[in-house]
Design an enzyme around this catalytic site. Structure first.
Site, mmCIF file in Angstrom:
data_model
loop_
_atom_site.group_PDB
_atom_site.id
_atom_site.type_symbol
_atom_site.label_atom_id
_atom_site.label_comp_id
_atom_site.label_asym_id
_atom_site.label_seq_id
_atom_site.Cartn_x
_atom_site.Cartn_y
_atom_site.Cartn_z
ATOM 1 N N GLY A 105 0.889 -1.110 -0.039
ATOM 2 C CA GLY A 105 -0.034 -0.027 0.085
ATOM 3 C C GLY A 105 0.872 1.120 0.049
ATOM 4 O O GLY A 105 1.588 1.388 0.882
ATOM 5 N N ASP A 272 -1.393 4.540 -6.565
ATOM 6 C CA ASP A 272 0.080 4.447 -6.252
ATOM 7 C C ASP A 272 0.889 5.700 -6.772
ATOM 8 O O ASP A 272 2.034 5.847 -6.298
ATOM 9 C CB ASP A 272 0.580 3.164 -6.749
ATOM 10 C CG ASP A 272 0.016 2.124 -5.996
ATOM 11 O OD1 ASP A 272 0.582 1.621 -4.899
ATOM 12 O OD2 ASP A 272 -0.959 1.600 -6.331
ATOM 13 N N ASN A 282 -2.527 2.212 -10.199
ATOM 14 C CA ASN A 282 -3.214 1.768 -8.999
ATOM 15 C C ASN A 282 -3.221 -0.059 -9.358
ATOM 16 O O ASN A 282 -2.814 -0.178 -10.364
ATOM 17 C CB ASN A 282 -4.749 2.020 -8.820
ATOM 18 C CG ASN A 282 -4.975 1.571 -7.331
ATOM 19 O OD1 ASN A 282 -4.291 1.615 -6.562
ATOM 20 N ND2 ASN A 282 -6.249 0.971 -7.225
ATOM 21 N N LYS A 283 -3.550 -0.558 -8.500
ATOM 22 C CA LYS A 283 -3.463 -2.080 -8.512
ATOM 23 C C LYS A 283 -3.972 -2.587 -10.113
ATOM 24 O O LYS A 283 -5.244 -2.132 -10.359
ATOM 25 C CB LYS A 283 -4.234 -2.722 -7.626
ATOM 26 C CG LYS A 283 -4.297 -4.295 -7.315
ATOM 27 C CD LYS A 283 -3.009 -4.788 -7.423
ATOM 28 C CE LYS A 283 -1.887 -4.357 -6.430
ATOM 29 N NZ LYS A 283 -0.713 -4.758 -6.792
HETATM 30 O O1 MRU Z 1 0.601 -4.095 -4.654
HETATM 31 P P1 MRU Z 1 0.192 -3.364 -3.420
HETATM 32 O O2 MRU Z 1 -0.641 -4.293 -2.413
HETATM 33 O O3 MRU Z 1 0.997 -2.545 -2.625
HETATM 34 O O4 MRU Z 1 -0.895 -2.292 -4.185
HETATM 35 C C1 MRU Z 1 -1.841 -1.306 -3.432
HETATM 36 C C2 MRU Z 1 -2.511 -0.423 -4.137
HETATM 37 O O5 MRU Z 1 -2.460 -0.713 -5.158
HETATM 38 C C3 MRU Z 1 -3.369 0.516 -3.284
HETATM 39 O O6 MRU Z 1 -4.716 0.644 -4.022
HETATM 40 C C4 MRU Z 1 -2.546 1.769 -3.330
HETATM 41 O O7 MRU Z 1 -1.180 1.303 -3.055
HETATM 42 C C5 MRU Z 1 -3.403 2.649 -2.434
HETATM 43 S S1 MRU Z 1 -3.030 2.286 -0.967
HETATM 44 C C6 MRU Z 1 -4.025 3.580 -0.314
#
Ligand code: MRU
Length: 381
Positions: A105, A272, A282-283
Site C-alpha cells: 500500500g 500508487d 493503481n492495482k
Molecule cells: O501491491 P500493493 O498491495 O502494494 O498495491 C496497493 C494498491 O494498489 C493500493 O490501491 C494503493 O497503494 C493505495 S493504498 C492507500
C-alpha cells in the site's frame, strides 16, 4: 533519589511527546506523570496529543511501530488468517519487507521507508536501497527524499520520520471524511485492492471513506474485489469485518455484471502514483473497472494523499509498472495450480487515463481536475 530519577525519565518522555510518539509511550508518560502529577500539567501541544488519541480507534501500533531503533510491521502476507509481526533492524530488512509485501500500500510503504532511513546510518546509500524495493508507488521516493532533506538540515531523523507518519494519519483522516461525503446512506460501494488502515498505516483512503461513512451511521454495503493474485480483497474484507460493515467479496471479473444489474452506486479506488495530467497507476484491474464504470454511468473516484502525486511525470506513459514473479499467479499460498512448465505474466499495476476519473479526493477536498490539487500546492502548470 527515586523522585529525581522518575522526574528525569518522565520529562524526557514528555519532551518526546512534543513531537510524536506511540500510544505505549503516552501510557508510560501518564504512569510516571501520575506519580509526578503536580509538575506536569504544562503540556503545550494538547492538539497533537488529541490527534494521537483520536486515531487510537485504529490501533496503528499493530500496523507500523518504530521503537528502540527497530521497525515492527504486521506481516500482511499472513493476514487475515494469522497475525504475525516482522521486526526490521537494518535498511536491507526494511527494503525486503517492502519488496516481499510484508508491508504494502503506497502510504504504508512511504512511512516504512521513512523509518528505514532512521535505522540506516548512511543516508545516500540507504535511500538507494529503499527506493529500489518497488518502482510504482511514488510515496516511497517522496518519503525517502523528504528524509534526505530533513537529515541534510540536521533534523533528528526519528522525529522527522514520526512527523511524516503523523502527517499521513492526519491527511488520510481528511481523505476518508471527504470521500465519505460522496457516499449516501443506502449506497453500495465497490472497492478494488486494499486501501485501508493496513495500506496507509493510518485511516486509509478508498476503504477509509467506506469506514468513515459507516461510522457516520450511513447504511452502506460494499462489494470487495478479491484482487488476485495477492488477494488484497481478503485484507479489505478483514478490515470491514472488524468495523462491522456489511459486505461481500466478488471475483474481479464479476464487477461489470453487478454494475449492469444496477447493484453498484459508486467505485472508490486508491492510487500508487497520480501524474501531472491526471492519469494514475493503481492495482492491476483498476483500468478495466474505470471503463466499465463509465459505460454504466457510475461515478469512479480516486482517493489519495498528496504524497501519492508525482507532478514531475507528465502523463501515464511515464509511470514504471512493476512486474512481479509469475509464481504469484501460478500458485495460491505456495501451492501450484497450473501444470508444470506453464508461465505467467504478472503486472502488479495498470494505468487509468484521466478521462475515466469522476473526481480525485485528497486531504484538500474533492477535485474534478488534478489542476485544483496543483493549485493547493502552488505547483506551476
Ligand atoms: O501491491 P500493493 O498491495 O502494494 O498495491 C496497493 C494498491 O494498489 C493500493 O490501491 C494503493 O497503494 C493505495 S493504498 C492507500
Amino acid at each position: 533519589m527515586k523522585m529525581v530519577r522518575e522526574l528525569r525519565k518522565s520529562l524526557s518522555i514528555w519532551r518526546k511527546i512534543r513531537t510524536f510518539c506511540s500510544v505505549h509511550e503516552v501510557i508510560e508518560a501518564l504512569r510516571r506523570t501520575l506519580w509526578l502529577l503536580p509538575l506536569q500539567f504544562r503540556y503545550k501541544n494538547r492538539r497533537k496529543l488529541n490527534s494521537l488519541i483520536i486515531c487510537s480507534d485504529i490501533n496503528l501500533m499493530e500496523i507500523i511501530e518504530f521503537k528502540n531503533n527497530e521497525l515492527i510491521l504486521i506481516d500482511q502476507t499472513k493476514l487475515p488468517l494469522s497475525e504475525e509481526y516482522v521486526t526490521c533492524r537494518t535498511v536491507e530488512e526494511v527494503a525486503s519487507a517492502i519488496k516481499t509485501m510484508v508491508v504494502r500500500g503506497a502510504p504504508a510503504i512511504g512511512i516504512t521507508a521513512a523509518y528505514g532511513m532512521v535505522i540506516g546510518k548512511d543516508p545516500k546509500n540507504d535511500s538507494e536501497t529503499l527506493k529500489q524495493a518497488r518502482p510504482t508507488a511514488v510515496d516511497l521516493s517522496n518519503a525517502v527524499n523528504y528524509m534526505l532533506r530533513e537529515i541534510k538540515e540536521g533534523k533528528n531523523p526519528e522525529i522527522a520520520a514520526r512527523e511524516w507518519h503523523q502527517k499521513i494519519i492526519e491527511k488520510t483522516k481528511k481523505i476518508s471524511e471527504n470521500g465519505a461525503s460522496l457516499i449516501k446512506s443506502g449506497d453500495t460501494v465497490l472497492l478494488h485492492c486494499n486501501a485501508g488502515p493496513l495500506a496507509t498505516g493510518a485511516y486509509g483512503t478508498s476503504l477509509g471513506a467506506a469506514l468513515a461513512a459507516h461510522k457516520q451511521g450511513k447504511k452502506i454495503f460494499v462489494y470487495v474485489d478479491e484482487t488476485r493474485p495477492r488477494f488484497q480483497g481478503a485484507l479489505t474484507s478483514w478490515e470491514l469485518k472488524k468495523a462491522g460493515v456489511p459486505h461481500k467479496v466478488i471475483v474481479d471479473s464479476s464487477a461489470g455484471a453487478l454494475m449492469r444489474m444496477g447493484k453498484v452506486n459508486c467505485i472508490m479506488v486508491g492510487a500508487d502514483r497520480i501524474v501531472k495530467n491526471g492519469d494514475f497507476a493503481n492495482k492491476i484491474g483498476t483500468y478495466p473497472l474505470s471503463i466499465l464504470a463509465k459505460e454504466n454511468k457510475i461515478p469512479f473516484y480516486v482517493l489519495a494523499p498528496i504524497s501519492t502525486f508525482d507532478f514531475k511525470a507528465k502523463n501515464g506513459k511515464q509511470i514504471v509498472i512493476e512486474e512481479r514473479n509469475g509464481k504469484e499467479v501460478l500458485e495460491i499460498q505456495g501451492k501450484r495450480i497450473y501444470a508444470e512448465g506453464i508461465e505467467a505474466t504478472n503486472l502488479a499495476f495498470d494505468v487509468t487515463p484521466k478521462k475515466y476519473v469522476s473526481a480525485y479526493i485528497t486531504e484538500f477536498g474533492v477535485h474534478k481536475k488534478v489542476l485544483e490539487v496543483k493549485d493547493h500546492l502552488g505547483v506551476k502548470s
